[in-house]
Structures are given as structure tokens and as C-alpha cells.
Enzyme design. Structure first.
Site, PDB file in Angstrom:
ATOM      1  N   SER A 143       0.849  -1.195   0.000  1.00 53.65           N
ATOM      2  CA  SER A 143       0.000   0.000   0.000  1.00 53.65           C
ATOM      3  C   SER A 143       0.878   1.237   0.000  1.00 53.65           C
ATOM      4  O   SER A 143       2.035   1.203   0.449  1.00 53.65           O
ATOM      5  CB  SER A 143      -0.904  -0.001   1.234  1.00 53.65           C
ATOM      6  OG  SER A 143      -1.544   1.254   1.417  1.00 53.65           O
ATOM      7  N   TYR A 157      -2.534  -0.847  10.220  1.00 56.35           N
ATOM      8  CA  TYR A 157      -2.559  -1.084   8.774  1.00 56.35           C
ATOM      9  C   TYR A 157      -1.225  -0.708   8.126  1.00 56.35           C
ATOM     10  O   TYR A 157      -0.650  -1.477   7.348  1.00 56.35           O
ATOM     11  CB  TYR A 157      -3.695  -0.279   8.146  1.00 56.35           C
ATOM     12  CG  TYR A 157      -3.857  -0.502   6.660  1.00 56.35           C
ATOM     13  CD1 TYR A 157      -4.481  -1.643   6.174  1.00 56.35           C
ATOM     14  CD2 TYR A 157      -3.378   0.432   5.737  1.00 56.35           C
ATOM     15  CE1 TYR A 157      -4.629  -1.849   4.804  1.00 56.35           C
ATOM     16  CE2 TYR A 157      -3.512   0.239   4.378  1.00 56.35           C
ATOM     17  CZ  TYR A 157      -4.142  -0.909   3.914  1.00 56.35           C
ATOM     18  OH  TYR A 157      -4.276  -1.124   2.567  1.00 56.35           O
TER      19      TYR A 157
END
Length: 578
Positions: free
Chosen positions: A448, A461
Site C-alpha cells: 500500500s 494497517y
């Protein structure tokens, strides 16, 4: 296994030293060795095949214990072809053999296989690192500018052929010490231990006549050589002498063709990966004998409608929606067989049906990437039913936002189990299969843009995705020598269903729903769709790219994280919660 039984077959005054063992009532398999080997080079493959087959090897003229006739013309392909037919007629009369050739053994086997009526003696043909010279000759005549460049690269690999045409040079080299040095040379160049041959010097010196008798006549004056015999190509991708592109000329000349690739050097299929070669031979021979083709052999079948990824198996986690779904569709459109996996079996099946409805090949399977047993079951299924994958996309992930102090141990476990451990499982299980089955594969790990910058809003995350990025770099270094690529894909603000399922810790249900809705509106307004990430994944595989930031914001975050860490830390303090 039992010992070899020796017999001399005589044709036109030439003694051909043959060996056979195994089940005389089983399918007959005839091995033809190349240069500068003799029949002993097949021992490891024969051992791996076992006693269910009638196994036959022989020393071609000029090698091993066979005769060495004088004169270049005695080594023409026509003579070698008739020797091969004589061995078949003597040792397998009335039953066609499954022919297997390597290097010059493959070249002379092509001469036999393309002879009219060859199917009466030959049931199938497996070629390893040896093209048909006539096919290459026709291909050279038809080359355009791009193909010509490829042909020149192959000629550079084949420099030794020119040296072999210089009178007395190569035979003298063998007699002056190359014969004694050959096992060590093979060990240094191929990393393999070759069987020591008492006739190595003579085999090398005499075998030069094969090149001088056939190369120029066949390349300059190619004949029409077609075959109806089923052909399997085992292509060594790291072959120093016979580039894989040389075998691209085969399809127009064959009626039935299968192609498998091994990430090995020239002698790797015989000496380094003999059990794998035997496995491929068994599957092909048993199919020709009447058994259904296994999934890997089905993928290996070459057809006129093949796409750029035809014959490849692509395994994708989280393929039920978003990036995983679009990536599955992209590889399916390129001709790959796609195994769509997801924790939601219905969504995985829907993706597979979309590929099938578009004319592609796809399967689906329920898998929980955060569960090691589930991933191990997936790997066992793939290994047993489909064979090692060519591409693995570790895509499955979940979103989690909110302060670290409000993130529970269970929250951490869930996000790390899926986002990090799911990738670890996919890498370790499928990389092992690729290595064991000599696949020149590729692993894609979806990270990401959050991996580039710290954030007070995404501690769990961002930590999981940063770990994926580092894992990818470590694995890329580890697998580089195995010919396996590893890429990290770092999307930015992508409009996918993950935003609607992300959890926000430390807030009540109403606030969580409000934040999810706000995030979905933001991502939808950004308008960067999952199919664009899928294209980036395909490009990363094709170009073996190490790291791909997808979208402008991902590239910007990467630049700030690497070149302006102070700014990155200040930005991390901002509360970006929707």
C-alpha cells in the site's frame, strides 16, 4: 532398479551399443543423447522413471561404445535417423517407442520424427534443447528486422559452432586436455556433476563431425519437415547454447504440440532435475497411451489461439472483488489459467465464471489467508492437481484505522494475520513449489502507499503493509538466483470494496458507519479504479519490477518518505480520519 542389459545392433557395418532395462511389456521409452555425451547421461532420468517402462538407451555412432566411422558424410542426419530406426526395430519391434532426445540427440530425433510414416515406429517425441535444423533454416529465411536481432543473439550464443568448422581445431582441443577437464568445466558452468566417461575425449573429438556434416547444409537449404507424431518440448530457459526462442519455430510443423519450461541450464533436465523431467515424461507418455491429461499437461498444450500467458497458472488471493478480481480478469484475458481464491467462496466463483464466460480458463477455491492450515491446504491442492504456479498474487487484505491506544490485541492479530501472515504463507508455500519444480515464476505482494509514510490514523494497517514491502525486498534478493521475480505493488487511494469493510477502532457503531461512508465517497470521488492496479500488476510481472507505486499520491508518498523524512513525520501528526 535392475541392471542394464547390453546388446549390439549392427546397421551397415556400424555397431550401435544399446542398453535396456525395466518392464519389457510396458511402454517403450528410447533416449537419444547429445554432444559430447553418451547414453550414460540418461541414467538419472531412467532411475526416476522406474521399472514400469521398457527403457532403452544407445550410444550414437561416434560416441561411447559404438563405432566411429571415418568421413564427414557418415554423420549426416539421414545416417543418424536410420541408426535410430534400426535400434527401434531391434529392441521394440511391433510397438512404437516414446522417443526422448537431448541436444544433438534431439536434432537427429527430429530427422526421424519428421520422416513420412514415422508414427509407425514413434508414439510420441519429447525434445530437450535441440531444434530441427530445417525449421530453423526456414525461420531464418522468413525473419524480419526484429527476428533478425534475435537470430544474431542466438548466433552469439552458438559461437562454438563456427569454431567446430575450423579443420582440426576442436578435435585437437579435446585431445590436448578438454576431455579430462570436461567434468570440471560442466560443474563450473552448469553447477552440475556429470558422469565420468572413459571415452569423453574421443566422444568430443569425433562428435564435431555432427556439426560439420549437417549445420550449413540444413540451415542454408532447409527442407519441408512436418510431423503428425505428438511432440512435447521441454525448454531450458537458462540454456547457454540453445536459446528458448529457437523452439518458437516448431508449432507450424507439428499437429499436436505441448510446451513446458524449466528454469535450468542446458544439462539441468538430465542431471540437476532428473525427477522433474521424469515426472513430465510420465504425464505425457501416459496421456499418449490413453490416460486423461492432468491439469498441468492440459495447460502446456499449444494452440493457435494462445495468448501471451497461455500455459501459465496464476494463483490470486482475495480474488472475489476489487484489485484481486480485476487482476484475475486481466490474467484470464491473457490466456492464463487463473485460480481465484477468497474467504468468500461465492465471490471467488463469480470471478472465475466471468473469466470462463469470456472464453478463459479459471477455477475457484475458498481460502482464509490468515489461517496457516487453510493456506497449506491450498498449496497441497495446487501441487497435486495443478502443478506449481507461474504467478502468485498475494492480494487479500483488510483495512483497520484508529489510534494505537484504542487498537486491541485481537485487532492487531486480525490485521497482521491477513495483511502480513497471509503474504508470508503465500510466499513461503508457493516459492518452494516454484523452486522444486524449476519454475521461472513471479510473486506479487500487494502492499500500500501507506507503507511509505507513518500515520497516527493507520498504525496497524501501515505497519502490516510496511512489513509486506520489506518482506518483498528480502524475498526478491533470496530468489534472484532461482530465476523467480518478486514485486511489491503499492496502490494509493483506490476505489474498491475494502473501504466499505474497513473498521475504525475507538468509536461507536454510528460513528463507524459515518466514517465508512465518508471514506467510500472520498475514494469514489478520486476515481482511481482497481483495473488500473491490475494493469500495473501485469506490467510488474512482465518487466520483473521490484516496486510499483500505483497512482500519483502513492508516488508522492514514496518520494516524501525516502527524501524528506522530517516532513513525513510532521504529516504523520495530522488527523486525517474522515
Amino acid at each position: 532398479m535392475e541392471q542394464w542389459h547390453h546388446r549390439t545392433v549392427i546397421r551397415d557395418g556400424i555397431n550401435l551399443a544399446t542398453r535396456r532395462r525395466g518392464n519389457p511389456d510396458g511402454p517403450a521409452v528410447l533416449f537419444v543423447h547429445g554432444y559430447p555425451d553418451n547414453g550414460d547421461v540418461w541414467d538419472a532420468v531412467a532411475e526416476a522413471l522406474g521399472d514400469d517402462y521398457h527403457l532403452i538407451t544407445y550410444d550414437v555412432r561416434g560416441a561411447g561404445a559404438s563405432s566411429s566411422p571415418r568421413g564427414r558424410q557418415a554423420y549426416r542426419l539421414e545416417e543418424l535417423r536410420d541408426d535410430l530406426f534400426a535400434v527401434i526395430d531391434a529392441l521394440s519391434p511391433g510397438r512404437p517407442v516414446h522417443l526422448v532426445g537431448h541436444d544433438w540427440g534431439s536434432i537427429q530425433a527430429w530427422e526421424a520424427v519428421t520422416e513420412p510414416g514415422a508414427e509407425k515406429r514413434i508414439a510420441s517425441y519429447t525434445s530437450l534443447s535441440g531444434p530441427c535444423l530445417d525449421h530453423i533454416g526456414h525461420n531464418l529465411r522468413a525473419t524480419g528486422a526484429g527476428d533478425l536481432a534475435a537470430s544474431l543473439r542466438q548466433l552469439a550464443k552458438s559461437w562454438y559452432i563456427g569454431a567446430f568448422h575450423i579443420p582440426a581445431l576442436a578435435p585437437m582441443a579435446w585431445k590436448l586436455g578438454l576431455g579430462d577437464a570436461w567434468p570440471d568445466l560442466l560443474r563450473r558452468t552448469e553447477g552440475l556433476s556429470a558422469p565420468v566417461s572413459a571415452t569423453q575425449t574421443r566422444d568430443g573429438a569425433q562428435g564435431v563431425a555432427l556439426y560439420r556434416a549437417n549445420m550449413l547444409p540444413r540451415l542454408l537449404n532447409p527442407r519441408e519437415r512436418r510431423t503428425t507424431v505428438p511432440v512435447q518440448l521441454l525448454v531450458a530457459r537458462r540454456d547457454r547454447y540453445v536459446g528458448p526462442a529457437l523452439l518458437d519455430s516448431v508449432p507450424p510443423w507439428t499437429g499436436q504440440l505441448w510446451r513446458r519450461e524449466l528454469n535450468t541450464g542446458h544439462w539441468g533436465p538430465l542431471l540437476g532435475h532428473a525427477p522433474l523431467t521424469a515426472r513430465y515424461l510420465k504425464a505425457f507418455i501416459e496421456h499418449i497411451e490413453g490416460a486423461p491429461a492432468d491439469a498441468a499437461l492440459q495447460r502446456a498444450r499449444v494452440t493457435a489461439a494462445d495468448g501471451p500467458d497461455s500455459g501459465k497458472l496464476v494463483v490470486i488471493t482475495g480474488a472475489g472483488s476489487g484489485i484481486g478480481e480485476q487482476t484475475a480478469l486481466a490474467f484470464g484475458a491473457r490466456g492464463a489459467t487463473v485460480l481465484c481464491t477468497d474467504i468468500d467462496p461465492d465471490s471467488a466463483a463469480r470471478t472465475a465464471r466471468k473469466i470462463q464466460d469470456a472464453g478463459g480458463q479459471a477455477l475457484s477455491r475458498k481460502t482464509d489467508v490468515g489461517n496457516s492450515r487453510s493456506m497449506e491446504a491450498l498449496a497441497r491442492y495446487v501441487d497435486k492437481e495443478l502443478g506449481a504456479p507461474d504467478v502468485v498474487v498475494n492480494n487479500a487484505g483488510i483495512g483497520l484505522a484508529g489510534p494505537l491506544l484504542d487498537t486491541t490485541v485481537q485487532d492487531w492479530k486480525q490485521v497482521l494475520d491477513v495483511n502480513l501472515w497471509g503474504v508470508i504463507h503465500g510466499c513461503r508455500l508457493f516459492a518452494r513449489q516454484m523452486v522444486d519444480q524449476a519454475k521461472s515464476g513471479h510473486i506479487v505482494n500487494v502492499s500500500s502507499a501507506s507503507a511509505y509514510l507513518p500515520s497516527r490514523a493507520l498504525p496497524a494497517y501501515a505497519t502490516s503493509k510496511s512489513a509486506v514491502l520489506m518482506l518483498t525486498e528480502c524475498l526478491r534478493a533470496e530468489l534472484a538466483d532461482q530465476g523467480i521475480g518478486v514485486s511489491a505493488i503499492c496502490p494509493g487511494i483506490i476505489d474498491t470494496p475494502i473501504t466499505g469493510r474497513a473498521r475504525f477502532v475507538g468509536v461507536d457503531d454510528d460513528e463507524q458507519s459515518r466514517r465508512r461512508d465518508a471514506a467510500q465517497r472520498l475514494y469514489h470521488k478520486r476515481g482511481f479504479t482497481a483495473d488500473r492496479v491490475a494493469r500495473a500488476i501485469v506490467d510488474a510481472v512482465q518487466g520483473n519490477r521490484a516496486e510499483v507505486p500505483v497512482s500519483v499520491e502513492a508516488s508522492g508518498m514514496r518520494l516524501i518518505g525516502r527524501w524528506a523524512p522530517g516532513l513525513a513525520r510532521r504529516l504523520a501528526r495530522l488527523d486525517v480520519a474522515p
